[in-house]
Enzyme design. Sequence first.
Site, PDB file in Angstrom:
ATOM      1  N   THR A   1      55.932  21.120 -26.203  1.00 27.71           N
ATOM      2  CA  THR A   1      54.640  21.083 -25.502  1.00 27.71           C
ATOM      3  C   THR A   1      54.303  22.434 -24.860  1.00 27.71           C
ATOM      4  O   THR A   1      53.227  22.992 -25.076  1.00 27.71           O
ATOM      5  CB  THR A   1      54.675  20.000 -24.392  1.00 27.71           C
ATOM      6  N   VAL A   2      55.243  22.961 -24.073  1.00 27.93           N
ATOM      7  CA  VAL A   2      54.966  24.217 -23.374  1.00 27.93           C
ATOM      8  C   VAL A   2      55.102  25.397 -24.335  1.00 27.93           C
ATOM      9  O   VAL A   2      54.281  26.324 -24.326  1.00 27.93           O
ATOM     10  CB  VAL A   2      55.909  24.389 -22.159  1.00 27.93           C
TER      11      VAL A   2
ATOM     12  N   VAL B   1      58.893  24.957 -11.050  1.00 29.46           N
ATOM     13  CA  VAL B   1      58.438  24.075  -9.966  1.00 29.46           C
ATOM     14  C   VAL B   1      56.914  24.100  -9.953  1.00 29.46           C
ATOM     15  O   VAL B   1      56.308  25.175  -9.996  1.00 29.46           O
ATOM     16  CB  VAL B   1      58.949  24.547  -8.588  1.00 29.46           C
TER      17      VAL B   1
ATOM     18  N   GLY C   1      54.737  23.452 -12.144  1.00 31.58           N
ATOM     19  CA  GLY C   1      54.059  23.829 -13.395  1.00 31.58           C
ATOM     20  C   GLY C   1      53.168  25.033 -13.247  1.00 31.58           C
ATOM     21  O   GLY C   1      53.639  26.157 -13.089  1.00 31.58           O
TER      22      GLY C   1
ATOM     23  N   GLY D   1      51.014   8.726 -20.833  1.00 32.74           N
ATOM     24  CA  GLY D   1      51.906   9.868 -21.081  1.00 32.74           C
ATOM     25  C   GLY D   1      52.272  10.627 -19.817  1.00 32.74           C
ATOM     26  O   GLY D   1      52.850  11.714 -19.891  1.00 32.74           O
TER      27      GLY D   1
ATOM     28  N   GLU E   1      57.761   8.962 -18.424  1.00 31.82           N
ATOM     29  CA  GLU E   1      58.590   8.703 -19.599  1.00 31.82           C
ATOM     30  C   GLU E   1      58.991   7.231 -19.624  1.00 31.82           C
ATOM     31  O   GLU E   1      58.871   6.528 -18.620  1.00 31.82           O
ATOM     32  CB  GLU E   1      59.834   9.585 -19.538  1.00 31.82           C
TER      33      GLU E   1
ATOM     34  N   ASP F   1      64.000  14.367  -9.856  1.00 28.28           N
ATOM     35  CA  ASP F   1      63.187  15.510 -10.299  1.00 28.28           C
ATOM     36  C   ASP F   1      62.716  16.323  -9.087  1.00 28.28           C
ATOM     37  O   ASP F   1      62.842  17.557  -9.059  1.00 28.28           O
ATOM     38  CB  ASP F   1      61.983  14.967 -11.090  1.00 28.28           C
TER      39      ASP F   1
ATOM     40  N   LYS G   1      63.527  20.330  -7.754  1.00 31.43           N
ATOM     41  CA  LYS G   1      62.474  21.323  -7.490  1.00 31.43           C
ATOM     42  C   LYS G   1      62.568  21.836  -6.049  1.00 31.43           C
ATOM     43  O   LYS G   1      62.369  23.032  -5.790  1.00 31.43           O
ATOM     44  CB  LYS G   1      61.105  20.701  -7.749  1.00 31.43           C
TER      45      LYS G   1
ATOM     46  N   GLY H   1      51.806  19.843 -17.698  1.00 35.45           N
ATOM     47  CA  GLY H   1      50.859  19.999 -18.801  1.00 35.45           C
ATOM     48  C   GLY H   1      51.147  21.291 -19.536  1.00 35.45           C
ATOM     49  O   GLY H   1      51.518  22.299 -18.910  1.00 35.45           O
TER      50      GLY H   1
END
Length: 451
Positions: A34-35, A153, A155, A208, A211, A222, A226, A323
């Site tokens: 994705t990234v 961290v 995004g 989406g 998960e 998570d 971070k 994203g």
Amino acid sequence: MQKTPPKQAPDANPVAVSRDRTPARRVALVGFGTVGRAVAKILSERSHGDGLLRLTHICNRSFERKKQPFVTERWFPADVVWTDDFHAILNSDAEIIIELIGGLTPAEELVRGALKAGKSVVTANKQLIARHGPDLLQLASANGCRLEFGASVAGGVPVLPALRTGLCGDRLHGIAGILNGTCNYILSRIETDRIPFSEALEEAQARGYAEADASEDLDGGDARAKLSILALAGLHIRVSAGDIRARSIRPIDAIDFDYAAELGCTIRQISRADLKEATLFTDVGPSLVPTSSPFGRVQKNLNLVLTSGEYGGDMAFLGAGAGGDPTAVAVVSDLMFVAASLAAGTPSVKARPHRPLQLASPTVTCDFETPWYLRFLVKDQPGIIASLAAILSSHQLNIDAVLQNPGFDKNALPFVITLEPCRDAQLHPALQEMSALPFALRPCLCLPILR
Ligand SMILES: NC(=O)c1ccc[n+]([C@@H]2O[C@H](COP(=O)([O-])OP(=O)(O)OC[C@H]3O[C@@H](n4cnc5c(N)ncnc54)[C@H](OP(=O)(O)O)[C@@H]3O)[C@@H](O)[C@H]2O)c1
């Protein structure tokens, strides 16, 4: 409207140069997901940093299936070398490696190998940095190259670069944030439509945002990874993610938003770290925050980070925490910074100051002093409040308010007691006693109230 990508210029000159005739830095991308795809597209479509960067290699396991859909697209650079072996990348002439495979294995081996070979690394891998960040920064420094992890961290929110540059002149003592977009999506959906937790989770999975196994998000794993990275970059301390208490958002239900609203609050997963001398007070979990506060206003899957500094006071950073495209912007920004520092001949000098070698290791505790929200679910009978009040009083805990809305089934009655400020450690034994009372249908839900 569909964006038409600019036509790929034929790359006649194999050694691209920037406008000032500096050869473009050769960049290898490992992980075309994705990234990774979004990074490749930005690098290919735009002449970054006046031609400072040139994508030369892409590595992904079984790469043919990844490559096929893109070879015909005009944005894709035709002369990129594809491989499924990251050792080939380590042995290549690439000067900067972008690690976007995620996880610890084999990402750690790749990053260590690259740094030892004197290649700078840009990564978005929070697990890797939370676990090995201080060691890897030291390795980069020792080998005259750079390790950048601005996308690991929040995004696309440039909070890590801000901590390491724009705020490094301050002495920060506090960092708090909404760091997990999945939790914020679920909580703000329950808030808006008063739907059950299970329905909000299913909706997040269908869209989406979560998960199939969302435990890392819901149970705080998570966010605490971070937070440990933010503490490394902003507070210059070494704190293991596992030492940060994480509380789950799973017990939160629509009724909690009703009671929170009566207190002028809503509920968000808040990650906080306050450094007081040699002690780090830290916690991750659902918390009551005023509806009108910056945290209370963050909706859907956005991230917000607030910092507190001795000289500069409070700062806020808000935006898309995940994203492909927003995260890729953070990765490419790090790449441009690395390329610029290589061009200036200062890869390991403090062009972007950090203090990997001067990290403190404070005592870590979750023993904050704060007001509390306690929500009980009981089978109704006379004397419940008296029993709870007796336990609270025996622990020197003061009740601030009792809230009980009408209309609930007496066999599963939810009601709330709020407490005046007290320490976590003082409250904990009382919670255990109250949850063991015969009328309690579930352990008491206990949330800090952050004013
Ligand atoms: N997605 C986000 O919004 C976001 C936000 C912030 C940070 N990040 C971080 O960015 C990194 C990448 O995330 P992503 O969402 O792009 O993940 P992703 O879509 O799963 O992409 C990972 C890619 O790496 C490939 N890969 C995995 N192991 C490999 C190996 N051993 N050798 C070669 N290729 C390998 C995968 O191939 P297969 O196709 O075969 O699996 C996949 O194409 C992660 O560290 C993540 O935490 C992501």
